[in-house]
Motif scaffolding. Sequence first.
Motif, PDB file in Angstrom:
ATOM      1  N   GLU A 107      40.321  19.105  50.027  1.00  0.00           N
ATOM      2  CA  GLU A 107      40.630  18.144  48.038  1.00  0.00           C
ATOM      3  C   GLU A 107      40.765  20.085  47.431  1.00  0.00           C
ATOM      4  O   GLU A 107      40.569  21.026  48.056  1.00  0.00           O
ATOM      5  CB  GLU A 107      39.129  17.282  47.573  1.00  0.00           C
ATOM      6  CG  GLU A 107      39.055  17.628  46.118  1.00  0.00           C
ATOM      7  CD  GLU A 107      37.376  17.438  46.171  1.00  0.00           C
ATOM      8  OE1 GLU A 107      37.042  18.601  45.780  1.00  0.00           O
ATOM      9  OE2 GLU A 107      37.845  16.527  45.139  1.00  0.00           O
ATOM     10  N   LYS A 108      41.520  19.507  46.490  1.00  0.00           N
ATOM     11  CA  LYS A 108      42.560  20.462  46.028  1.00  0.00           C
ATOM     12  C   LYS A 108      41.804  20.379  44.666  1.00  0.00           C
ATOM     13  O   LYS A 108      42.098  19.327  43.635  1.00  0.00           O
ATOM     14  CB  LYS A 108      43.903  20.501  45.691  1.00  0.00           C
ATOM     15  CG  LYS A 108      44.151  21.597  47.469  1.00  0.00           C
ATOM     16  CD  LYS A 108      46.324  21.561  46.619  1.00  0.00           C
ATOM     17  CE  LYS A 108      46.345  23.183  47.918  1.00  0.00           C
ATOM     18  NZ  LYS A 108      48.030  23.057  47.696  1.00  0.00           N
ATOM     19  N   ARG A 109      40.559  20.873  43.806  1.00  0.00           N
ATOM     20  CA  ARG A 109      39.939  20.773  42.763  1.00  0.00           C
ATOM     21  C   ARG A 109      41.323  21.275  41.221  1.00  0.00           C
ATOM     22  O   ARG A 109      41.610  22.179  41.215  1.00  0.00           O
ATOM     23  CB  ARG A 109      38.737  21.774  42.305  1.00  0.00           C
ATOM     24  CG  ARG A 109      37.708  21.048  43.715  1.00  0.00           C
ATOM     25  CD  ARG A 109      37.351  21.939  43.512  1.00  0.00           C
ATOM     26  NE  ARG A 109      35.927  20.872  44.470  1.00  0.00           N
ATOM     27  CZ  ARG A 109      34.605  21.442  44.285  1.00  0.00           C
ATOM     28  NH1 ARG A 109      34.005  22.484  43.916  1.00  0.00           N
ATOM     29  NH2 ARG A 109      33.589  20.885  45.626  1.00  0.00           N
ATOM     30  N   GLY A 110      41.163  20.450  40.446  1.00  0.00           N
ATOM     31  CA  GLY A 110      42.399  21.214  39.059  1.00  0.00           C
ATOM     32  C   GLY A 110      43.749  20.807  39.395  1.00  0.00           C
ATOM     33  O   GLY A 110      44.116  20.980  38.880  1.00  0.00           O
ATOM     34  N   GLU A 111      43.780  19.903  40.191  1.00  0.00           N
ATOM     35  CA  GLU A 111      45.555  19.687  41.179  1.00  0.00           C
ATOM     36  C   GLU A 111      45.618  18.533  41.186  1.00  0.00           C
ATOM     37  O   GLU A 111      44.958  18.077  41.961  1.00  0.00           O
ATOM     38  CB  GLU A 111      45.929  20.791  41.647  1.00  0.00           C
ATOM     39  CG  GLU A 111      45.327  22.560  41.770  1.00  0.00           C
ATOM     40  CD  GLU A 111      46.722  23.379  42.464  1.00  0.00           C
ATOM     41  OE1 GLU A 111      46.695  22.616  43.380  1.00  0.00           O
ATOM     42  OE2 GLU A 111      46.153  24.093  42.862  1.00  0.00           O
ATOM     43  N   GLU A 112      46.766  17.989  41.074  1.00  0.00           N
ATOM     44  CA  GLU A 112      46.990  16.299  42.046  1.00  0.00           C
ATOM     45  C   GLU A 112      47.147  16.856  42.775  1.00  0.00           C
ATOM     46  O   GLU A 112      48.679  17.643  43.521  1.00  0.00           O
ATOM     47  CB  GLU A 112      47.994  15.545  40.330  1.00  0.00           C
ATOM     48  CG  GLU A 112      47.448  15.473  39.415  1.00  0.00           C
ATOM     49  CD  GLU A 112      48.480  14.776  38.422  1.00  0.00           C
ATOM     50  OE1 GLU A 112      49.366  14.646  38.833  1.00  0.00           O
ATOM     51  OE2 GLU A 112      48.043  14.826  37.291  1.00  0.00           O
ATOM     52  N   ALA A 113      47.196  15.961  44.006  1.00  0.00           N
ATOM     53  CA  ALA A 113      47.638  16.047  45.367  1.00  0.00           C
ATOM     54  C   ALA A 113      47.553  14.897  45.205  1.00  0.00           C
ATOM     55  O   ALA A 113      47.515  13.601  45.347  1.00  0.00           O
ATOM     56  CB  ALA A 113      46.613  16.817  46.462  1.00  0.00           C
ATOM     57  N   ASP A 114      48.383  14.546  47.247  1.00  0.00           N
ATOM     58  CA  ASP A 114      48.248  13.429  48.205  1.00  0.00           C
ATOM     59  C   ASP A 114      47.358  12.528  48.084  1.00  0.00           C
ATOM     60  O   ASP A 114      46.247  13.578  47.994  1.00  0.00           O
ATOM     61  CB  ASP A 114      49.611  13.289  49.116  1.00  0.00           C
ATOM     62  CG  ASP A 114      50.751  14.129  48.563  1.00  0.00           C
ATOM     63  OD1 ASP A 114      51.196  13.668  47.463  1.00  0.00           O
ATOM     64  OD2 ASP A 114      52.140  14.776  49.057  1.00  0.00           O
ATOM     65  N   ASP A 115      47.232  11.925  48.745  1.00  0.00           N
ATOM     66  CA  ASP A 115      46.112  11.074  49.331  1.00  0.00           C
ATOM     67  C   ASP A 115      46.174  12.009  50.401  1.00  0.00           C
ATOM     68  O   ASP A 115      46.403  12.561  51.433  1.00  0.00           O
ATOM     69  CB  ASP A 115      46.281   9.745  50.222  1.00  0.00           C
ATOM     70  CG  ASP A 115      44.732   9.356  50.942  1.00  0.00           C
ATOM     71  OD1 ASP A 115      44.215   9.124  50.266  1.00  0.00           O
ATOM     72  OD2 ASP A 115      45.337   9.067  52.385  1.00  0.00           O
ATOM     73  N   ASP A 116      44.290  11.980  50.532  1.00  0.00           N
ATOM     74  CA  ASP A 116      44.170  13.015  51.320  1.00  0.00           C
ATOM     75  C   ASP A 116      44.156  12.687  52.938  1.00  0.00           C
ATOM     76  O   ASP A 116      43.787  13.977  53.393  1.00  0.00           O
ATOM     77  CB  ASP A 116      41.933  13.441  51.002  1.00  0.00           C
ATOM     78  CG  ASP A 116      41.462  14.226  49.163  1.00  0.00           C
ATOM     79  OD1 ASP A 116      43.162  14.511  49.380  1.00  0.00           O
ATOM     80  OD2 ASP A 116      40.523  13.966  48.924  1.00  0.00           O
ATOM     81  N   PHE A 117      43.328  11.893  53.302  1.00  0.00           N
ATOM     82  CA  PHE A 117      44.039  11.509  54.079  1.00  0.00           C
ATOM     83  C   PHE A 117      45.153  12.026  54.979  1.00  0.00           C
ATOM     84  O   PHE A 117      45.524  12.306  56.462  1.00  0.00           O
ATOM     85  CB  PHE A 117      43.382   9.487  54.662  1.00  0.00           C
ATOM     86  CG  PHE A 117      43.580   9.644  56.270  1.00  0.00           C
ATOM     87  CD1 PHE A 117      42.557   9.510  57.308  1.00  0.00           C
ATOM     88  CD2 PHE A 117      45.320   8.918  56.577  1.00  0.00           C
ATOM     89  CE1 PHE A 117      42.524   9.487  58.091  1.00  0.00           C
ATOM     90  CE2 PHE A 117      45.325   8.538  58.494  1.00  0.00           C
ATOM     91  CZ  PHE A 117      43.601   8.518  58.995  1.00  0.00           C
TER      92      PHE A 117
END
Length: 636
Positions: free
Chosen positions: A579-589
């Motif tokens: 998890e990257k808080r405050g940032e949009e990222a791809d699906d964690d898995f």
Amino acid sequence: MNEYGRYRLVRLHSAMAVLAAGMFGLLLFAAGRLPVSPGFYHSIHLALGLAVMVVCWLVAVQGWAVFPHTLSLERLMMGALFFSSGLLFSLHVVLSFASDGVEASPFSLSARLTLAWGLLFLFSRRDEVMERRSGQRWQAFFAAFAYAAVVGLFIHWVAPLWPGDGTSRWPLWWKAGEGIAGLLDAGAALLVWRRWRQGSSRSFLYWLLALWWFALGQWLLMLGGGHALWGQLYEMAGFLYVVRAMYVETVEKPYVELKQHKQQLEMMANALGEGLMMLNRDGRIVWMNPEAGRLLGLDPEEAKGKPLFSFVSLAGPDGSAWDWKRLRRVVKQLKSGEVIRVEEEPFRRHDGVCLPVGYTLAPVMENGALTGLVAVLRDMTEKKEKERLEREREQLDFELLLAANMQRALLQTSSKADLPSYVDISVLSVPARVLSGDFYHFAVHQTSVSACIADVSGKGIPAAMLMTLMKFILDRTVHYGTQPHVYLDLLNRFAYDYTEPSMFVTMFVGNYNEKTHTFSYACAGHEPALWYRAKTKQCVPLHAKGCALGLFPQFSFETKSVVLEPGDFVLLYTDGVTEKRGEEADDDFSVLASMVARINLDQPAAQIVRDLYEHIKAYHQYEQKDDQTLLLLRRR
């Protein structure tokens, strides 16, 4: 001087210059017609001559007295110039008393010419600061005396040789000399105006008017007759402006600068965060800034002239006042010139308030004798409070370190358990702070091994305490069997009953059976586990229905299962891994699966976990914001 004051002063002096010029125009036509008796003119002439002589001597004395303090070349030359002119004017006055004034006229003319060309020369150059050397004033004034003596002897020797009688001997040369002196004064006035425009002292405005009155007066004297009396009055007005200019330069300007410096020093002292105080040799308060008044509980103005030790004393550890024996020792040290520095001591003010104060006492010595004392006071209340907070923080850090060591020891009991040989298990947990809210657990059964990973909401001490409780309950539930949902049911009831409503726990529990090679699992709101299939080299997420522990008193958790082939492994992890808080990222898995794809999976489980963690650190740009835990279970 501000711009408005400067403008006002220029306007006033301009009006005076215009008035002088207007009167000059009127006198050109009217002065010659005014009847003036010779006796009256002679009396006024002598009175004005005496006044001019006095002004010249005053300026000369001022130049002599001020030079050692300023080392100004202009001041020294000005004093010498007026000294020589004063000598010549003095000869003029003496001879005027001794004769009818005709023989004395060349001396007054030579004095005016001396002043005119001397002032023109002085104002044509910038002032310089001389190096201090002995005999500078004597040399300058001796040169001025020699000049006046030479001019006087020249007039004395040449006068008898000049043709004509006493009444007609000087008219032509007199008029020419007065006209030249007027032109020189006018030229000097232009130079003074230029220096004033360049930002010089306002005394130059008075010099400008003085030279303007001098020039007009010389031209009236040049006309002679009835104009001569008005010329001398103009000349006297010019000398009055000279006195005013010297007053501004030598009295008013230093006083204003001294007052400004005093105000600046008081502003600086008042802006200090420390108390500053001056005492005389008797211990009476001379001056203190507001901070010193606050520390001593005094009004700075009311305390002036009063003894300090009648207001304040130093309180000992038992609350007693500072004894006079110690005071005498301090006074003895100060008289020897020693500076006393005390880091902290309790001050008891006149109002009874006691506060910690650090102070420095510096003696003021004059000719080896103590004449005063400068005291610098520092309020140590804030420093003591910071020291107290620092001690508490250090104690808290120490206690946290002990708690962290206990937490690590508690978790290591699981990782050091005697695990069966049919599985390869490795775990890595990195807390974001000293204490961690992540935890993991292993349990060995007859034909299976259980593993779980959990994440407590929040971080720090509350999360660590709840983690410890959950770990304790897990250690006591081994006899309940190997069904993962049974663990979650028991833990959920405990979390709901004994934790704060704002706290919850996510958990993933799995069990691997040696006989059937099945991996049974249940999830309580946790991230899905990653199942790596060695044959297809694919990563498959393992989902199961369930909510976080502690939210509801009862919840029906489900158990699912998959079959592990040789080389397959299941990776459990907490949200801090992906998890990257405050940032949009791809699906964690997907992020984790891409990291797994870049690792050599033929290595032991421990090396796989370490390599994977290096990719995780790079993904987070080496800035950890949450606890991170990885647990890998592989079928051999």
